[in-house]
Scaffold this motif. Structure first.
Motif, PDB file in Angstrom:
ATOM      1  N   ASP A  91      35.603  31.578  32.154  1.00 21.52           N
ATOM      2  CA  ASP A  91      36.967  30.827  31.171  1.00 21.52           C
ATOM      3  C   ASP A  91      37.599  32.714  30.663  1.00 21.52           C
ATOM      4  OD1 ASP A  91      36.653  29.263  32.669  1.00 21.52           O
ATOM      5  OD2 ASP A  91      36.334  27.669  31.335  1.00 21.52           O
ATOM      6  N   ASP A  92      36.505  32.983  30.337  1.00 25.81           N
ATOM      7  CA  ASP A  92      37.133  34.409  29.027  1.00 25.81           C
ATOM      8  C   ASP A  92      37.272  35.985  30.109  1.00 25.81           C
ATOM      9  OD1 ASP A  92      37.262  32.977  27.077  1.00 25.81           O
ATOM     10  OD2 ASP A  92      35.093  32.780  26.494  1.00 25.81           O
ATOM     11  N   GLY A  93      36.953  35.995  31.409  1.00 33.00           N
ATOM     12  CA  GLY A  93      36.603  36.673  32.668  1.00 33.00           C
ATOM     13  C   GLY A  93      35.461  37.637  32.509  1.00 33.00           C
ATOM     14  N   TRP A  94      34.553  36.863  31.447  1.00 35.74           N
ATOM     15  CA  TRP A  94      33.305  37.954  32.176  1.00 35.74           C
ATOM     16  C   TRP A  94      32.380  37.525  33.065  1.00 35.74           C
ATOM     17  CZ3 TRP A  94      32.465  42.019  28.816  1.00 35.74           C
ATOM     18  CH2 TRP A  94      33.421  42.524  27.955  1.00 35.74           C
ATOM     19  N   ALA A  95      31.846  38.797  33.268  1.00 33.05           N
ATOM     20  CA  ALA A  95      30.936  38.626  34.572  1.00 33.05           C
ATOM     21  C   ALA A  95      29.628  38.837  34.498  1.00 33.05           C
ATOM     22  CB  ALA A  95      32.055  38.552  35.899  1.00 33.05           C
ATOM     23  N   SER A  96      28.897  38.579  35.406  1.00 36.13           N
ATOM     24  CA  SER A  96      27.218  39.501  35.215  1.00 36.13           C
ATOM     25  C   SER A  96      27.786  40.377  36.257  1.00 36.13           C
ATOM     26  CB  SER A  96      25.642  38.093  35.529  1.00 36.13           C
ATOM     27  OG  SER A  96      24.997  39.559  36.127  1.00 36.13           O
ATOM     28  N   ILE A 115      37.684  48.292  33.170  1.00 38.02           N
ATOM     29  CA  ILE A 115      36.505  47.298  33.241  1.00 38.02           C
ATOM     30  C   ILE A 115      36.022  47.711  31.623  1.00 38.02           C
ATOM     31  CG2 ILE A 115      34.755  46.918  34.385  1.00 38.02           C
ATOM     32  CD1 ILE A 115      35.905  47.160  36.805  1.00 38.02           C
ATOM     33  N   GLU A 116      35.630  46.493  31.288  1.00 39.76           N
ATOM     34  CA  GLU A 116      34.979  47.018  30.006  1.00 39.76           C
ATOM     35  C   GLU A 116      33.440  46.324  29.962  1.00 39.76           C
ATOM     36  OE1 GLU A 116      36.202  44.899  26.195  1.00 39.76           O
ATOM     37  OE2 GLU A 116      37.788  43.418  27.750  1.00 39.76           O
ATOM     38  N   SER A 117      32.390  46.391  29.558  1.00 42.45           N
ATOM     39  CA  SER A 117      30.885  46.380  29.339  1.00 42.45           C
ATOM     40  C   SER A 117      30.702  45.909  27.944  1.00 42.45           C
ATOM     41  CB  SER A 117      29.989  47.160  30.614  1.00 42.45           C
ATOM     42  OG  SER A 117      29.851  48.440  29.974  1.00 42.45           O
ATOM     43  N   VAL A 171      36.369  40.873  42.470  1.00 37.97           N
ATOM     44  CA  VAL A 171      35.327  40.604  42.986  1.00 37.97           C
ATOM     45  C   VAL A 171      35.100  40.326  41.141  1.00 37.97           C
ATOM     46  CG1 VAL A 171      32.669  40.674  42.725  1.00 37.97           C
ATOM     47  CG2 VAL A 171      34.252  41.808  44.111  1.00 37.97           C
ATOM     48  N   ILE A 172      35.078  41.069  39.830  1.00 35.59           N
ATOM     49  CA  ILE A 172      35.243  40.024  38.817  1.00 35.59           C
ATOM     50  C   ILE A 172      35.975  39.319  38.303  1.00 35.59           C
ATOM     51  CG2 ILE A 172      35.053  40.615  36.688  1.00 35.59           C
ATOM     52  CD1 ILE A 172      34.731  44.202  37.221  1.00 35.59           C
ATOM     53  N   ASP A 173      37.428  39.025  39.206  1.00 35.15           N
ATOM     54  CA  ASP A 173      37.934  38.033  37.986  1.00 35.15           C
ATOM     55  C   ASP A 173      37.550  36.800  39.492  1.00 35.15           C
ATOM     56  OD1 ASP A 173      39.785  39.374  37.100  1.00 35.15           O
ATOM     57  OD2 ASP A 173      40.881  39.492  38.596  1.00 35.15           O
ATOM     58  N   VAL A 194      30.743  42.283  32.604  1.00 35.39           N
ATOM     59  CA  VAL A 194      32.100  43.512  32.727  1.00 35.39           C
ATOM     60  C   VAL A 194      33.131  42.650  33.120  1.00 35.39           C
ATOM     61  CG1 VAL A 194      30.445  45.642  33.611  1.00 35.39           C
ATOM     62  CG2 VAL A 194      31.892  42.962  35.822  1.00 35.39           C
ATOM     63  N   ARG A 195      34.360  42.609  32.900  1.00 32.06           N
ATOM     64  CA  ARG A 195      35.209  42.289  32.694  1.00 32.06           C
ATOM     65  C   ARG A 195      36.724  43.432  33.244  1.00 32.06           C
ATOM     66  NH1 ARG A 195      37.419  39.153  27.167  1.00 32.06           N
ATOM     67  NH2 ARG A 195      37.586  40.682  26.069  1.00 32.06           N
ATOM     68  N   VAL A 196      37.355  43.092  33.286  1.00 35.69           N
ATOM     69  CA  VAL A 196      38.825  43.804  33.714  1.00 35.69           C
ATOM     70  C   VAL A 196      39.052  43.228  32.365  1.00 35.69           C
ATOM     71  CG1 VAL A 196      40.822  43.935  34.814  1.00 35.69           C
ATOM     72  CG2 VAL A 196      39.071  42.677  36.092  1.00 35.69           C
ATOM     73  N   ARG A 197      39.854  44.845  31.836  1.00 34.14           N
ATOM     74  CA  ARG A 197      40.638  44.935  30.590  1.00 34.14           C
ATOM     75  C   ARG A 197      42.378  44.079  30.377  1.00 34.14           C
ATOM     76  NH1 ARG A 197      38.738  48.333  27.254  1.00 34.14           N
ATOM     77  NH2 ARG A 197      36.913  49.621  27.637  1.00 34.14           N
ATOM     78  N   GLN A 198      42.442  43.146  29.304  1.00 34.61           N
ATOM     79  CA  GLN A 198      43.701  42.588  29.731  1.00 34.61           C
ATOM     80  C   GLN A 198      44.885  43.983  29.512  1.00 34.61           C
ATOM     81  OE1 GLN A 198      43.899  39.668  30.041  1.00 34.61           O
ATOM     82  NE2 GLN A 198      42.092  39.350  30.331  1.00 34.61           N
ATOM     83  N   ARG A 199      45.468  43.969  30.385  1.00 36.56           N
ATOM     84  CA  ARG A 199      47.362  44.737  30.701  1.00 36.56           C
ATOM     85  C   ARG A 199      47.800  44.410  29.070  1.00 36.56           C
ATOM     86  NH1 ARG A 199      48.559  46.150  36.455  1.00 36.56           N
ATOM     87  NH2 ARG A 199      46.154  46.549  37.125  1.00 36.56           N
TER      88      ARG A 199
END
Length: 273
Positions: free
Chosen positions: A217-222, A257-259, A210-212, A268-273
């Protein structure tokens, strides 16, 4: 119409219809506290055959909460006339045009079509039922709250929902590179985790998807957008099922997830692996 929130629609008129045969009086306090988060309970009705002794527990709380009992005799053994009475009243209330949404309190799948019909008219439907509630009824509602969460004498987090949980994701080899990023856990989160240590596993794959889907474009979502889309995909999604009082606390506790705080809003966004 997305489910109303206290911030977006503070004066929502709701009709609360309770199936006494499929709801327990122990939920009343928590039920109306929960409903108050979404709007004002302008109509409060409860349906059942009040000549039967099994509804005696409800009689003690009706006056305290100004709930109007609607008498419906069981004409034939094995036939539920109560459901029909509730459905007829719901349609009558619908056609008055005075309500923004309905709260259907029952674990009975017979109300699935009613929930769908109300939503077809553009109204928001909040369902309240036990964890045994059939999936079709849950999915027919905009938002579904399990009544075990509303009982002061129960611990719903101890229960496991086979179709609504996933095992926590295992750390990947790239996780160590994230040591310099924002801290994932905060003090309130530790308290939540400790309080509900046996909570159901967080559906992390659903959350990251859902976050994706809603991120920039930077991966951040409300966080608000993430919460709304989680409810759309899974009406029964509730942070309390996983041991957290709020969605923000749940997110901060997830290593993947980072916030961050942005203009008084959480992203929030998914951490880059």
């Amino acid at each position: 119409m997305p489910p109303a929130t206290p911030e977006s629609r503070p004066h929502v008129n709701l009709a609360v219809l309770i199936d006494a045969d499929n709801a327990a009086p122990a939920i009343v306090e928590g039920l109306f506290e929960e409903i108050a988060r979404y709007g004002v309970a302008s109509v409060k009705r409860i349906y059942g055959d009040w000549t039967q002794p099994n509804l005696g527990g409800w009689k003690k709380v009706l006056l305290d909460h100004s709930i109007q009992p609607m008498q419906q005799f069981a004409y034939t053994h094995g036939k539920n006339a109560t459901d029909s009475a509730l459905i007829i009243d719901a349609m009558d209330l619908l056609y008055t045009g005075r309500f923004d949404g309905f709260c259907l309190v029952s674990s009975d799948s017979d109300f699935t079509r009613l929930a769908s019909r109300l939503r077809e008219e553009g109204l928001t439907v909040y369902g309240f039922g036990e964890r045994k509630t059939p999936k079709p009824f849950v999915s027919a509602c905009d938002k579904f709250i399990y009544t075990e969460l509303l009982r002061a004498d129960a611990h719903p987090a101890d229960e496991t929902s086979a179709d609504a949980t996933e095992a926590p994701a295992k750390p990947t080899r790239g996780t160590k590179k994230d040591k310099g990023e924002p801290t994932a856990k905060a003090e309130p989160v530790k308290e939540d985790t400790k309080r509900d240590a046996k909570a159901s596993p967080v559906p992390i794959r659903l959350i990251t998807k859902v976050i994706d889907d809603v991120s920039d474009d930077d991966g951040w979502a409300s966080l608000a957008s993430v919460g709304q889309n989680l409810t759309k995909l899974r009406p029964d999604f509730d942070p309390r099922l996983y041991g957290f009082s709020k969605l923000s606390a749940l997110m901060k506790a997830q290593p993947r997830i980072e916030s961050r705080q942005s203009n008084k809003h959480i992203e929030v966004r998914v951490r880059q692996r």
